[in-house]
Design a protein around this motif. Structure first.
Motif, short mmCIF file in Angstrom:
data_model
loop_
_atom_site.label_atom_id
_atom_site.label_comp_id
_atom_site.label_asym_id
_atom_site.label_seq_id
_atom_site.Cartn_x
_atom_site.Cartn_y
_atom_site.Cartn_z
N GLY A 41 -5.48 -9.46 -6.23
CA GLY A 41 -4.36 -9.26 -6.75
C GLY A 41 -4.25 -9.09 -8.54
O GLY A 41 -3.94 -8.11 -8.88
N LYS A 42 -5.09 -10.30 -8.96
CA LYS A 42 -5.02 -10.34 -10.33
C LYS A 42 -6.07 -9.65 -10.84
O LYS A 42 -5.87 -9.04 -12.11
CB LYS A 42 -5.36 -11.70 -10.61
N GLN A 43 -7.19 -9.01 -10.14
CA GLN A 43 -8.29 -8.46 -10.71
C GLN A 43 -7.69 -7.03 -10.57
O GLN A 43 -8.04 -6.12 -11.42
CB GLN A 43 -9.40 -8.41 -9.70
N ILE A 44 -6.85 -6.44 -10.05
CA ILE A 44 -6.40 -5.15 -9.74
C ILE A 44 -5.37 -5.08 -10.82
O ILE A 44 -5.24 -3.86 -11.44
CB ILE A 44 -5.67 -4.95 -8.56
N SER A 45 -4.50 -6.05 -11.11
CA SER A 45 -3.49 -5.86 -12.16
C SER A 45 -4.03 -6.04 -13.57
O SER A 45 -3.22 -5.82 -14.54
CB SER A 45 -2.27 -6.78 -12.03
N ARG A 46 -5.15 -6.50 -13.71
CA ARG A 46 -5.89 -6.65 -15.11
C ARG A 46 -5.76 -5.08 -15.79
O ARG A 46 -6.69 -4.38 -15.33
CB ARG A 46 -7.20 -7.53 -14.99
N ARG A 47 -5.66 -5.27 -17.08
CA ARG A 47 -5.92 -4.10 -18.00
C ARG A 47 -7.17 -4.12 -18.62
O ARG A 47 -7.83 -5.07 -18.74
CB ARG A 47 -4.66 -4.23 -19.06
#
Length: 207
Positions: A183-189
């Motif tokens: 989830g953190k990887q997907i939401s990273r800009r």
């Protein structure tokens, strides 16, 4: 003439490879001889017109099963002295099992010579088409009248795979992050993930 020569060539190599699988002292060599036997058995299947079975032998048995055997054998720390001692110890049991298998084979041959069993008259749904190859005929049956059973078999295999993953899953110890946060990887800009640098010629980059 060439079909007969090819048959005797493939059949002879299959028998010789099978003998070497049993006679080889090194397990890795036994697996390699087994792969050779699979390839020649696939050649025999091609000669009799069973291209689908030949493809299964090469893709499934050689590409998956035999390679898995090879990896497992190479990763195991095999004590050849203990293996030979165990072979001598279990030799009488092996002879007994071989005699039982021989008796079953002779019984099966006797039953075959006595005549087949009358299992009923097949309907027209499973009739074999003669105007197409056997691969097309098998595909027409699997994705035609037997599509539901084929999908059920796929679901059962999927459930078995998920069950094996769940049974072998080991959570990380408390306080140790051993897995990625999807989830953190997907939401990273993008600006948080990469930094563009244009260093001058002959100079390094400051990290």
């Amino acid at each position: 003439m060439i079909q007969t020569l090819a048959f005797y060539l493939f059949a002879g190599l299959v028998i010789a490879s099978a003998v070497m699988v049993i006679m080889s002292r090194n397990p890795v060599h036994s697996v390699l001889w087994l792969i050779l036997a699979f390839f020649n058995a696939a050649g025999l299947m091609v000669l009799v017109g069973a291209e689908f079975i030949a493809m299964l032998l090469v893709i499934v048995y050689v590409g998956a099963v035999a390679v898995l055997f090879l990896f497992v054998v190479m990763m195991l720390d095999i004590d050849f002295a203990a293996m030979r001692a165990s072979f001598i110890k279990n030799f009488p049991l092996g002879i007994a099992i071989a005699l039982i298998l021989l008796a079953e084979l002779l019984l099966g041959l006797g039953a075959y010579n006595a005549g087949g069993l009358a299992l009923g008259t097949p309907d027209a749904m499973g009739a074999v088409r003669t105007d197409v190859s056997n691969i097309e005929a098998i595909g027409a049956l699997l994705y035609g009248p037997y599509i539901v059973l084929f999908e059920i078999a796929g679901i059962i295999l999927l459930v078995a795979m998920i069950g094996a993953i769940v049974l072998t899953f080991q959570p990380p110890p408390p306080g140790i992050r051993a897995r990625q946060d999807v989830g953190k990887q997907i939401s990273r800009r993008p600006e948080e993930a990469t930094v563009m640098k244009n260093p001058p010629v002959g100079q390094g980059v400051e990290l």
